[in-house]
Motif scaffolding. Structure first.
Motif, PDB file in Angstrom:
ATOM      1  N   ALA A 159       5.988   3.126   8.749  1.00 59.77           N
ATOM      2  CA  ALA A 159       5.793   3.409   7.322  1.00 59.77           C
ATOM      3  C   ALA A 159       6.960   4.287   6.886  1.00 59.77           C
ATOM      4  O   ALA A 159       7.644   4.873   7.716  1.00 59.77           O
ATOM      5  N   SER A 160       7.158   4.360   5.602  1.00 58.23           N
ATOM      6  CA  SER A 160       8.205   5.222   5.053  1.00 58.23           C
ATOM      7  C   SER A 160       7.524   6.416   4.394  1.00 58.23           C
ATOM      8  O   SER A 160       6.802   6.250   3.405  1.00 58.23           O
ATOM      9  N   LEU A 161       7.712   7.597   4.963  1.00 59.38           N
ATOM     10  CA  LEU A 161       7.059   8.794   4.441  1.00 59.38           C
ATOM     11  C   LEU A 161       8.037   9.640   3.640  1.00 59.38           C
ATOM     12  O   LEU A 161       9.180   9.836   4.046  1.00 59.38           O
ATOM     13  N   THR A 162       7.549  10.114   2.508  1.00 57.92           N
ATOM     14  CA  THR A 162       8.298  11.067   1.691  1.00 57.92           C
ATOM     15  C   THR A 162       7.383  12.262   1.449  1.00 57.92           C
ATOM     16  O   THR A 162       6.153  12.134   1.464  1.00 57.92           O
ATOM     17  N   TRP A 182       0.815  -1.211   0.000  1.00 54.49           N
ATOM     18  CA  TRP A 182       0.000   0.000   0.000  1.00 54.49           C
ATOM     19  C   TRP A 182       0.851   1.265   0.000  1.00 54.49           C
ATOM     20  O   TRP A 182       1.984   1.280   0.450  1.00 54.49           O
ATOM     21  N   SER A 183       0.237   2.292  -0.530  1.00 53.83           N
ATOM     22  CA  SER A 183       0.805   3.626  -0.557  1.00 53.83           C
ATOM     23  C   SER A 183      -0.349   4.589  -0.285  1.00 53.83           C
ATOM     24  O   SER A 183      -1.354   4.567  -1.003  1.00 53.83           O
ATOM     25  N   LEU A 184      -0.224   5.384   0.764  1.00 48.79           N
ATOM     26  CA  LEU A 184      -1.271   6.327   1.139  1.00 48.79           C
ATOM     27  C   LEU A 184      -0.749   7.737   0.894  1.00 48.79           C
ATOM     28  O   LEU A 184       0.329   8.098   1.361  1.00 48.79           O
ATOM     29  N   LYS A 185      -1.528   8.516   0.159  1.00 46.49           N
ATOM     30  CA  LYS A 185      -1.089   9.864  -0.227  1.00 46.49           C
ATOM     31  C   LYS A 185      -2.095  10.897   0.264  1.00 46.49           C
ATOM     32  O   LYS A 185      -3.300  10.668   0.230  1.00 46.49           O
ATOM     33  N   TRP A 186      -1.577  12.039   0.724  1.00 44.80           N
ATOM     34  CA  TRP A 186      -2.403  13.169   1.101  1.00 44.80           C
ATOM     35  C   TRP A 186      -1.601  14.436   0.914  1.00 44.80           C
ATOM     36  O   TRP A 186      -0.396  14.402   0.708  1.00 44.80           O
ATOM     37  N   SER A 187      -2.295  15.571   1.006  1.00 42.98           N
ATOM     38  CA  SER A 187      -1.624  16.871   0.924  1.00 42.98           C
ATOM     39  C   SER A 187      -1.899  17.658   2.191  1.00 42.98           C
ATOM     40  O   SER A 187      -3.037  17.720   2.662  1.00 42.98           O
ATOM     41  N   GLN A 240       6.900  15.815  -1.048  1.00 44.93           N
ATOM     42  CA  GLN A 240       7.246  16.655  -2.193  1.00 44.93           C
ATOM     43  C   GLN A 240       6.301  17.849  -2.151  1.00 44.93           C
ATOM     44  O   GLN A 240       5.117  17.710  -2.446  1.00 44.93           O
ATOM     45  N   GLY A 241       6.795  19.003  -1.744  1.00 45.74           N
ATOM     46  CA  GLY A 241       5.910  20.152  -1.554  1.00 45.74           C
ATOM     47  C   GLY A 241       4.935  19.854  -0.432  1.00 45.74           C
ATOM     48  O   GLY A 241       5.326  19.426   0.647  1.00 45.74           O
ATOM     49  N   ALA A 242       3.645  20.026  -0.683  1.00 50.49           N
ATOM     50  CA  ALA A 242       2.614  19.732   0.318  1.00 50.49           C
ATOM     51  C   ALA A 242       2.193  18.267   0.312  1.00 50.49           C
ATOM     52  O   ALA A 242       1.540  17.804   1.237  1.00 50.49           O
ATOM     53  N   THR A 243       2.568  17.522  -0.723  1.00 48.59           N
ATOM     54  CA  THR A 243       2.106  16.140  -0.891  1.00 48.59           C
ATOM     55  C   THR A 243       2.994  15.151  -0.147  1.00 48.59           C
ATOM     56  O   THR A 243       4.203  15.140  -0.322  1.00 48.59           O
ATOM     57  N   VAL A 244       2.350  14.322   0.677  1.00 47.49           N
ATOM     58  CA  VAL A 244       3.038  13.297   1.464  1.00 47.49           C
ATOM     59  C   VAL A 244       2.597  11.926   0.960  1.00 47.49           C
ATOM     60  O   VAL A 244       1.422  11.709   0.695  1.00 47.49           O
ATOM     61  N   THR A 245       3.559  11.011   0.849  1.00 44.54           N
ATOM     62  CA  THR A 245       3.257   9.630   0.500  1.00 44.54           C
ATOM     63  C   THR A 245       3.829   8.732   1.584  1.00 44.54           C
ATOM     64  O   THR A 245       5.004   8.811   1.900  1.00 44.54           O
ATOM     65  N   ALA A 246       2.948   7.901   2.150  1.00 47.88           N
ATOM     66  CA  ALA A 246       3.350   6.916   3.150  1.00 47.88           C
ATOM     67  C   ALA A 246       3.313   5.549   2.479  1.00 47.88           C
ATOM     68  O   ALA A 246       2.279   5.148   1.944  1.00 47.88           O
ATOM     69  N   ALA A 247       4.426   4.844   2.481  1.00 43.91           N
ATOM     70  CA  ALA A 247       4.507   3.502   1.896  1.00 43.91           C
ATOM     71  C   ALA A 247       4.647   2.484   3.013  1.00 43.91           C
ATOM     72  O   ALA A 247       5.264   2.754   4.049  1.00 43.91           O
ATOM     73  N   ASN A 248       4.077   1.301   2.774  1.00 45.88           N
ATOM     74  CA  ASN A 248       4.107   0.264   3.796  1.00 45.88           C
ATOM     75  C   ASN A 248       5.531  -0.100   4.199  1.00 45.88           C
ATOM     76  O   ASN A 248       6.469   0.024   3.422  1.00 45.88           O
ATOM     77  N   ALA A 249       5.661  -0.554   5.435  1.00 47.71           N
ATOM     78  CA  ALA A 249       6.896  -1.172   5.903  1.00 47.71           C
ATOM     79  C   ALA A 249       6.798  -2.654   5.550  1.00 47.71           C
ATOM     80  O   ALA A 249       5.726  -3.152   5.198  1.00 47.71           O
ATOM     81  N   HIS A 250       7.898  -3.376   5.644  1.00 50.03           N
ATOM     82  CA  HIS A 250       7.884  -4.794   5.296  1.00 50.03           C
ATOM     83  C   HIS A 250       6.902  -5.576   6.167  1.00 50.03           C
ATOM     84  O   HIS A 250       6.177  -6.430   5.680  1.00 50.03           O
ATOM     85  N   HIS A 251       6.832  -5.242   7.454  1.00 54.55           N
ATOM     86  CA  HIS A 251       6.001  -5.996   8.394  1.00 54.55           C
ATOM     87  C   HIS A 251       4.507  -5.678   8.317  1.00 54.55           C
ATOM     88  O   HIS A 251       3.698  -6.376   8.904  1.00 54.55           O
TER      89      HIS A 251
END
Length: 114
Positions: free
Chosen positions: A61-64, A43-48, A66-77
């Motif tokens: 989760a791994s969050l990145t 999964w990848s969850l995105k919001w601004s 870019q500007g106001a947009t955040v993407t949270a990607a699942n961790a392995h577990h």
């Protein structure tokens, strides 16, 4: 004649809770629930952000950002979410002067959540 298909109902629900805040920052917990009938496998969850906030530290989760947009990607577990189950992750953020508004739209793998 073109056949139209109505959009699919959301298969996820997001709860975004600020657990603490101070003049220049905040701590947030996000719960992503699978409300669909199939397991989510990756999964990848995105919001601004609506107020200039910035992510500075995350967990579960791994969050990145870019500007106001955040993407949270699942961790392995927590890659798989069974129907009716949820995953929780969190982050610390830096807030902009003024309000710290809650995001109003979350996209799970590109589709809107409730």
């Amino acid at each position: 004649m073109r056949k139209c298909t109505p959009p699919a109902a959301p298969t996820c629900e997001v709860t975004y809770t600020v657990h603490g805040s101070w003049p220049q920052g905040f701590t947030t917990q996000v719960t992503l629930k699978n409300t669909g009938r199939k397991a989510i496998d990756g999964w990848s969850l995105k919001w601004s952000f609506l107020g200039g906030q910035k992510v500075v530290h995350d967990w579960n989760a791994s969050l990145t950002q870019q500007g106001a947009t955040v993407t949270a990607a699942n961790a392995h577990h927590n890659k798989k979410i069974k129907p009716g189950h949820s995953v929780t992750f969190g982050f610390n953020g830096v807030s902009a002067p003024g309000a710290n508004p809650t995001p109003d739209l979350f996209l799970l793998n590109g589709a809107a959540c409730a």
